[in-house]
Motif scaffolding. Sequence first.
Motif, PDB file in Angstrom:
ATOM      1  N   ILE A  30       6.472   5.049 -15.313  1.00  0.00           N
ATOM      2  CA  ILE A  30       6.966   5.578 -15.017  1.00  0.00           C
ATOM      3  C   ILE A  30       8.021   6.132 -16.642  1.00  0.00           C
ATOM      4  N   GLN A  31       7.822   7.327 -17.300  1.00  0.00           N
ATOM      5  CA  GLN A  31       9.292   7.972 -18.031  1.00  0.00           C
ATOM      6  C   GLN A  31       9.332   9.043 -17.122  1.00  0.00           C
ATOM      7  N   TRP A  32      10.743   8.852 -16.070  1.00  0.00           N
ATOM      8  CA  TRP A  32      11.268  10.815 -15.954  1.00  0.00           C
ATOM      9  C   TRP A  32      12.015  11.652 -16.861  1.00  0.00           C
ATOM     10  N   LYS A  33      11.229  12.671 -17.006  1.00  0.00           N
ATOM     11  CA  LYS A  33      12.453  13.458 -17.583  1.00  0.00           C
ATOM     12  C   LYS A  33      12.780  14.749 -16.818  1.00  0.00           C
ATOM     13  N   GLU A  34      13.888  15.039 -17.617  1.00  0.00           N
ATOM     14  CA  GLU A  34      14.441  16.628 -16.509  1.00  0.00           C
ATOM     15  C   GLU A  34      14.063  17.355 -17.161  1.00  0.00           C
ATOM     16  N   ALA A  35      13.514  18.176 -15.940  1.00  0.00           N
ATOM     17  CA  ALA A  35      12.769  19.220 -16.298  1.00  0.00           C
ATOM     18  C   ALA A  35      13.299  20.488 -15.930  1.00  0.00           C
ATOM     19  N   LYS A  36      14.787  20.896 -15.699  1.00  0.00           N
ATOM     20  CA  LYS A  36      14.869  22.757 -15.854  1.00  0.00           C
ATOM     21  C   LYS A  36      14.493  23.236 -15.729  1.00  0.00           C
ATOM     22  N   SER A  37      15.129  24.556 -14.555  1.00  0.00           N
ATOM     23  CA  SER A  37      13.954  25.999 -14.212  1.00  0.00           C
ATOM     24  C   SER A  37      13.620  26.142 -15.036  1.00  0.00           C
ATOM     25  N   PRO A  38      14.026  26.962 -15.933  1.00  0.00           N
ATOM     26  CA  PRO A  38      14.162  27.433 -17.290  1.00  0.00           C
ATOM     27  C   PRO A  38      12.558  27.162 -18.377  1.00  0.00           C
ATOM     28  N   ASP A  39      12.526  25.866 -18.590  1.00  0.00           N
ATOM     29  CA  ASP A  39      12.163  24.996 -19.435  1.00  0.00           C
ATOM     30  C   ASP A  39      10.833  24.631 -19.115  1.00  0.00           C
TER      31      ASP A  39
ATOM     32  N   GLU B  39       7.527  25.834 -18.167  1.00  0.00           N
ATOM     33  CA  GLU B  39       6.428  25.704 -17.979  1.00  0.00           C
ATOM     34  C   GLU B  39       6.181  25.643 -20.142  1.00  0.00           C
ATOM     35  N   THR B  40       6.815  25.308 -20.785  1.00  0.00           N
ATOM     36  CA  THR B  40       7.146  25.476 -21.997  1.00  0.00           C
ATOM     37  C   THR B  40       6.841  23.467 -22.539  1.00  0.00           C
ATOM     38  N   MET B  41       7.574  22.710 -21.670  1.00  0.00           N
ATOM     39  CA  MET B  41       7.446  21.525 -21.551  1.00  0.00           C
ATOM     40  C   MET B  41       5.798  21.194 -21.524  1.00  0.00           C
ATOM     41  N   LEU B  42       5.621  21.478 -20.375  1.00  0.00           N
ATOM     42  CA  LEU B  42       3.669  21.512 -20.090  1.00  0.00           C
ATOM     43  C   LEU B  42       3.332  21.665 -21.104  1.00  0.00           C
ATOM     44  N   GLN B  43       3.383  23.215 -21.462  1.00  0.00           N
ATOM     45  CA  GLN B  43       2.314  23.839 -22.797  1.00  0.00           C
ATOM     46  C   GLN B  43       2.704  22.700 -24.032  1.00  0.00           C
ATOM     47  N   ARG B  44       3.740  22.468 -24.635  1.00  0.00           N
ATOM     48  CA  ARG B  44       4.343  21.744 -26.204  1.00  0.00           C
ATOM     49  C   ARG B  44       4.014  19.466 -25.267  1.00  0.00           C
ATOM     50  N   GLY B  45       3.041  20.096 -23.950  1.00  0.00           N
ATOM     51  CA  GLY B  45       2.700  18.676 -23.696  1.00  0.00           C
ATOM     52  C   GLY B  45       3.766  17.000 -23.773  1.00  0.00           C
ATOM     53  N   ASP B  46       5.218  17.920 -23.354  1.00  0.00           N
ATOM     54  CA  ASP B  46       6.499  16.924 -23.601  1.00  0.00           C
ATOM     55  C   ASP B  46       6.269  15.636 -22.533  1.00  0.00           C
ATOM     56  N   VAL B  47       5.535  16.153 -21.278  1.00  0.00           N
ATOM     57  CA  VAL B  47       5.059  15.570 -19.693  1.00  0.00           C
ATOM     58  C   VAL B  47       3.737  15.743 -19.769  1.00  0.00           C
ATOM     59  N   ASP B  48       3.557  14.856 -18.634  1.00  0.00           N
ATOM     60  CA  ASP B  48       1.666  14.714 -18.107  1.00  0.00           C
ATOM     61  C   ASP B  48       2.368  15.494 -16.745  1.00  0.00           C
ATOM     62  N   PHE B  49       2.985  15.489 -15.909  1.00  0.00           N
ATOM     63  CA  PHE B  49       2.997  16.624 -14.842  1.00  0.00           C
ATOM     64  C   PHE B  49       4.675  16.782 -14.348  1.00  0.00           C
ATOM     65  N   ILE B  50       4.916  18.410 -13.709  1.00  0.00           N
ATOM     66  CA  ILE B  50       5.518  17.708 -13.282  1.00  0.00           C
ATOM     67  C   ILE B  50       6.178  18.384 -11.996  1.00  0.00           C
TER      68      ILE B  50
ATOM     69  N   LYS C  39       1.860   4.588 -20.502  1.00  0.00           N
ATOM     70  CA  LYS C  39       2.979   5.150 -19.533  1.00  0.00           C
ATOM     71  C   LYS C  39       2.412   6.459 -19.157  1.00  0.00           C
ATOM     72  N   ILE C  40       3.706   6.793 -18.207  1.00  0.00           N
ATOM     73  CA  ILE C  40       3.224   8.319 -17.227  1.00  0.00           C
ATOM     74  C   ILE C  40       4.055   9.457 -18.183  1.00  0.00           C
ATOM     75  N   SER C  41       3.999  10.601 -18.450  1.00  0.00           N
ATOM     76  CA  SER C  41       5.559  10.877 -18.638  1.00  0.00           C
ATOM     77  C   SER C  41       5.874  12.850 -17.476  1.00  0.00           C
ATOM     78  N   ILE C  42       7.219  12.616 -16.756  1.00  0.00           N
ATOM     79  CA  ILE C  42       6.696  13.376 -15.163  1.00  0.00           C
ATOM     80  C   ILE C  42       8.026  14.045 -15.737  1.00  0.00           C
ATOM     81  N   GLY C  43       7.554  15.128 -15.358  1.00  0.00           N
ATOM     82  CA  GLY C  43       9.874  16.526 -15.384  1.00  0.00           C
ATOM     83  C   GLY C  43      10.143  16.188 -14.102  1.00  0.00           C
TER      84      GLY C  43
END
Length: 282
Positions: free
Chosen positions: A85-94, A96-107, A43-47
């Motif tokens: 593909i696993q789609w995840k919501e990437a709200k504007s304030p979140d 950088e943190t989502m990428l730094q934490r590894g919640d998603v592969d790319f945004i 799977k790939i996780s995308i914001g």
Amino acid sequence: MKLRKVTAASAAVLALAVTATACGSDDKDDNGSSSSSGGGNKKISIGIKFDQPGIGQKTPDGYTGFDVDVATYVAKELGYSEDQIQWKEAKSPDRETMLQRGDVDFIAASYSITDERAAKVDFAGPYLLAHQDVLVRADEDSIKAPKDLNSKKLCSVTGSTSAQNVKDKLAPKAQLQQYQTYSQCLNGLQSGAIDALTTDDSILAGYASQANFKGKFKLGGFKMTNENYGIGVKKGSDLKDKINTALEKMVSDKSWDKAVKDNFGPAGYKNEPAPKIGDVVK
Ligand code: GLU
């Protein structure tokens, strides 16, 4: 539209990556992101955004928008089909943190490349050039230029370039309200609680063209900034070069043009030609 040739360096990185995969290294990258391998179950996780029509929107029938099409194309080039593909919501304030934490592969989420963000994450692209603008009620006639915003109630989103630009330079005296998403600003604009919503014209055009808003709102057409959309990855990730290669292919095989037409055509949004990958327009 001519794109710069893939550089020798990025070609070398790509070659290395291909070799590594062929040698049995998995696609769960060494950068801690969340892609998982394992036969057919990888799977790939995308914001993406979930509430921006034309850009990234979650609908009862699935996910739509320009960013969704770009991300789907890129994922395919990386070896992932749509159902992987696993789609995840990437709200504007979140983001950088989502990428730094590894919640998603790319945004891919109307994500402008800025120096401040590039200190925390890496960007592939740019793949779209948008401009900050305002959305106002159709009968609004007192906002004729960006400076008129100084006496107005403005709405934007926390952590966006749009809100920061208002505070720093565009209208420092405006009463700025900041929410988590742009769609939250729309109710206020409709009711009169706010005078204008400011963010990228690409996003505003999508809202204005919604059936339930038809004839209610209009864009200022001010082109106040250049917003170069990039695909965010974790700092140091080898995905950056691979994504750039995919983006170059998407432009050269005209899939980029099709995605622009499919997603922005209905809103009548006219944007610039495809940006050159690696060239950020200041
Ligand atoms: N492109 C701008 C940004 O990255 C505004 C749109 C958004 O918040 O997604 O902040």
